[in-house]
Scaffold this active site. Structure first.
Site, mmCIF file in Angstrom:
data_model
loop_
_atom_site.group_PDB
_atom_site.id
_atom_site.type_symbol
_atom_site.label_atom_id
_atom_site.label_comp_id
_atom_site.label_asym_id
_atom_site.label_seq_id
_atom_site.Cartn_x
_atom_site.Cartn_y
_atom_site.Cartn_z
ATOM 1 N N GLU B 61 -33.510 28.520 -5.085
ATOM 2 C CA GLU B 61 -32.779 27.418 -5.719
ATOM 3 C C GLU B 61 -32.831 26.139 -4.901
ATOM 4 O O GLU B 61 -32.859 25.038 -5.459
ATOM 5 C CB GLU B 61 -31.320 27.821 -5.989
ATOM 6 C CG GLU B 61 -31.136 28.678 -7.242
ATOM 7 C CD GLU B 61 -31.414 30.150 -7.014
ATOM 8 O OE1 GLU B 61 -31.624 30.551 -5.846
ATOM 9 O OE2 GLU B 61 -31.424 30.920 -7.998
ATOM 10 N N ASP B 86 -23.544 29.625 -11.916
ATOM 11 C CA ASP B 86 -22.989 30.207 -10.685
ATOM 12 C C ASP B 86 -23.950 29.986 -9.512
ATOM 13 O O ASP B 86 -23.537 29.838 -8.360
ATOM 14 C CB ASP B 86 -22.759 31.711 -10.863
ATOM 15 C CG ASP B 86 -22.087 32.035 -12.187
ATOM 16 O OD1 ASP B 86 -20.912 32.416 -12.167
ATOM 17 O OD2 ASP B 86 -22.754 31.902 -13.238
ATOM 18 N N HIS B 130 -21.723 35.608 -12.941
ATOM 19 C CA HIS B 130 -22.630 35.087 -13.972
ATOM 20 C C HIS B 130 -21.873 34.524 -15.167
ATOM 21 O O HIS B 130 -22.436 34.420 -16.247
ATOM 22 C CB HIS B 130 -23.588 36.182 -14.469
ATOM 23 C CG HIS B 130 -24.658 36.577 -13.498
ATOM 24 N ND1 HIS B 130 -24.395 37.201 -12.316
ATOM 25 C CD2 HIS B 130 -26.005 36.414 -13.535
ATOM 26 C CE1 HIS B 130 -25.531 37.437 -11.668
ATOM 27 N NE2 HIS B 130 -26.525 36.967 -12.383
#
Lengths: 329, 326
Positions: B61, B86, B130
């Site tokens: 990420e 998240d 999630h």
């Protein structure tokens, strides 16, 4: 190693390093005089990395640096006056006194920022390289980072993806032995914190003398040429030493006796003077370069001192593309 | 009769329209290529635009958003996908410290025109890591534009505005809305950032909602309409810029305000809306401002537990009845 820069270019690089050294000393003095607030992370001792690399790059290449980045800003074309004005909170600062010492940026010269979250800019440099590749511009991007950044995840994410996408990016570590106050070797599993990580991503790496401007220029020129030819990223680990402490509050008492002195004997300016002498450049020419540098720094200090503080209204500009900061209707 | 598409299809349609219009628009993210995204929100893009403009990434990420930032600073308009909102926590440095500050701390030298899209919110039983609604995280960061559409047409129109914006935009797609259907948007449709929509007009009470809570508010309004109550539903569409002018105008008409938000009450965006109304619209009000928001607990797994935590139509109806009886 074949390292050859002509005497005229070498003298020019020497003068640039002399300007940076003088500016860093001035920043130190201005801080002690209470004219620079916050903190500064001086790069005295690191000049050859910035100046040598900049010499080897194209003017339109991209550079991303760290909070210890004064030398990179100046090597890419920021003036000592606008850098010192930034440190002194003046409206003529290179970032309009909104960034400060840790965020010197000169976008018009491809110097795309100094970043104060360790390691965060390595993915950015990879992204700029991706952009260059998409646009077919032939540009390369360079991330300069400290040894401390080699243990943060962003570096590893950037190295991996840059390798997979064969991006034209150079990862240049300025290994000055200390992660802030802690010896990097005491908290790192490998001897060369940057170069030893490169093989994990099948990337070429070199450990180089970061205090020798000609060595840096040569290594960066080769790596940049490979990147432009589609050969992908290179990791360079430039061994160097910061001559001041980590930041203004650090007297660097953790250094073992004699270490600073041994590095001062290999000061980048001293090594360049030796190379100039080997080229037969007269001492008078070197002294003249130093004198010109001192004059530039003195004028920069005077200009920064004389400049006006920012307009308080400017605190609420430059958030959005429309120039303002409105968050609601 | 207008074509009907799903919210999910609207995402890929909105991106595709911009990619056809502007060759500098590129996408990157996990599984977004041939796989079409785990929510199928990028289906068809790889086939149309190819591997140079639709880039699959590793599970990295920081690299996804950090590289999007570097590309955005140098002449490309990236649309990055973070699979679940998240996971924004894994790259929050870029969204809190880097992207939103760059223009400001360089004195206006650098722009970062990018969009980070992410699937937000609960209601699908994905558990605590999630299912969160984290739009209030973004609201806390000066320098980010924050978008959260409720309808397929708004997905298309707001994506157009977000991708064309020279400001960084965090674009929340609600997981619970992906299967919902609505009219598609005409060619060239663009919804300017920061303009709320009056999703239902009414004169008795104002319900301010966002993304998943818009259909909840509309369902509650329908239920109250049977008793003769005319509720007005304001769909904010964006949290930054926040269209308080539309909210205040509605409250001026109804004198009652209910805010329905899926993020937690503590630190939720409704607190900001309530604060502005209390400050600038106090004399418009005939009753206290009420909020229906998520409980301040991690999102539980079981439906029966999750319903206790996030807003439901029943909770909105109960809050409206209480507010109208004040």
């Amino acid at each position: 190693m074949a390292v050859d820069i002509g005497a005229r270019d070498l003298l020019g690089l020497y003068e640039q390093m002399s300007v940076i050294r003088g500016t860093e000393r001035a920043a130190h003095d201005l801080f002690l005089a209470g004219l620079v607030k916050g903190t500064t992370h001086l790069a005295a001792g690191h000049e050859a990395v910035a100046v040598g690399a900049s010499f080897a790059l194209r003017p339109d290449d991209y550079v991303f640096a760290t909070y210890r980045g004064h030398h990179h800003a100046m090597a890419r074309g920021a003036t000592p006056a606008e850098c010192l004005a930034e440190l002194m909170s003046k409206r003529t600062g290179v970032c309009k006194a909104k960034g400060g010492s840790m965020h010197l940026t000169k976008a018009s010269a491809g110097m795309l920022g100094s970043y104060a979250i360790v390691g965060a800019h390595l993915p950015m440099a990879a992204g700029a390289a991706w952009s260059a590749k998409l646009r077919g511009s032939g540009q390369v991007a360079v991330a300069f980072f400290g040894d401390g950044a080699t243990n943060i995840g962003a570096l590893h994410e950037a190295l991996n993806l840059a390798a997979v996408w064969a991006l034209p990016v150079l990862f240049i570590c300025e290994n000055n032995l200390y992660m802030e106050y802690t010896p990097i070797g005491s908290v790192t599993a490998v001897a060369h914190p940057a170069a030893d990580r490169a093989p994990a991503y099948l990337l070429p790496a070199e450990v180089i003398d970061g205090n020798d401007v000609a060595v840096v220029a040569d290594a960066v020129r080769r790596a940049a040429a490979r990147a432009r030819d589609g050969g992908g990223p290179t990791v360079l680990e430039a061994l160097t030493y910061r001559q001041f402490g980590h930041s203004r509050t650090d007297p660097a008492t953790y250094r073992p006796a004699g270490e600073l002195e041994s590095w001062l004997a290999r000061d980048p300016l001293e090594l360049a003077r030796q190379r100039l002498a080997d080229h037969g450049v007269p001492q008078a020419d070197i002294a003249a370069a130093d004198a010109r540098a001192a004059q530039v720094v003195a004028e920069a200090v005077a200009a920064a001192k004389a400049a006006d503080p920012p307009d308080p209204a400017d605190a609420l500009t430059d958030v959005w593309a429309d120039g303002g900061s409105a968050w609601r209707t | 009769m207008a074509d009907v598409i799903t919210y999910r299809e609207a995402v890929s349609e909105g991106i595709a329209r911009e990619m056809r219009r502007d060759p500098s628009v590129v996408c990157l993210g996990e599984d977004i290529g041939a796989a079409g995204g785990v929510f199928k929100t990028t289906a068809g893009l790889f086939a149309e635009f190819g591997p140079d403009r639709i880039k699959d990434t590793p599970i990295s990420e920081q690299a996804i958003v950090g590289m999007a930032m570097g590309a955005a600073m140098t002449g490309v308009r990236p649309v990055a996908e973070i699979m679940f909102s998240d996971f924004l926590a894994c790259c929050w440095d870029y969204l809190a410290n880097e992207i939103p500050k760059m223009r400001y701390m360089t004195g206006g030298q650098v722009k970062v025109p990018l969009v980070v899209r992410t699937a937000n919110g609960g209601g699908l039983g994905f558990g605590a890591q999630h299912s969160q609604s984290v739009e209030n995280w973004a609201l806390a960061v000066p320098g980010l534009k924050v978008v959260a559409p409720a309808t397929p047409a708004d997905v298309i129109g707001l994506l157009a505005a977000a991708i064309r914006s020279d400001d960084p935009v965090l674009f929340f797609e609600h997981k619970g809305l992906f299967a919902s259907k609505g009219e598609t948007a005409p060619d060239g449709h663009l919804v300017p950032l920061g303009q709320a929509a009056v999703a239902r007009a009414g004169s008795d009470v104002t319900i301010v909602a966002l993304a998943s809570t818009v259909p909840l508010a509309l369902a509650a309004a329908d239920e109250l309409a049977e008793g003769g109550v005319a509720a007005e539903v304001v769909d904010l569409r964006c949290l930054v810029p926040l269209d308080m002018a539309t909210v205040l105008a509605s409250v001026g008409k109804t004198s009652r305000l209910l805010i329905v938000e899926e993020n937690p009450y503590q630190g939720g965006w409704g607190g900001t809306v309530a604060s502005v109304v209390a400050d600038e619209g106090f004399e418009l009000l005939d009753a206290p401002i009420r909020r229906v928001a998520a409980e301040c607990v991690p999102l539980p797994f079981a439906d029966v537990l999750e319903d206790q935590v996030i807003p439901t139509t029943a909770k909105v109806v109960a809050a409206l009845r209480s507010l109208l009886a004040y």
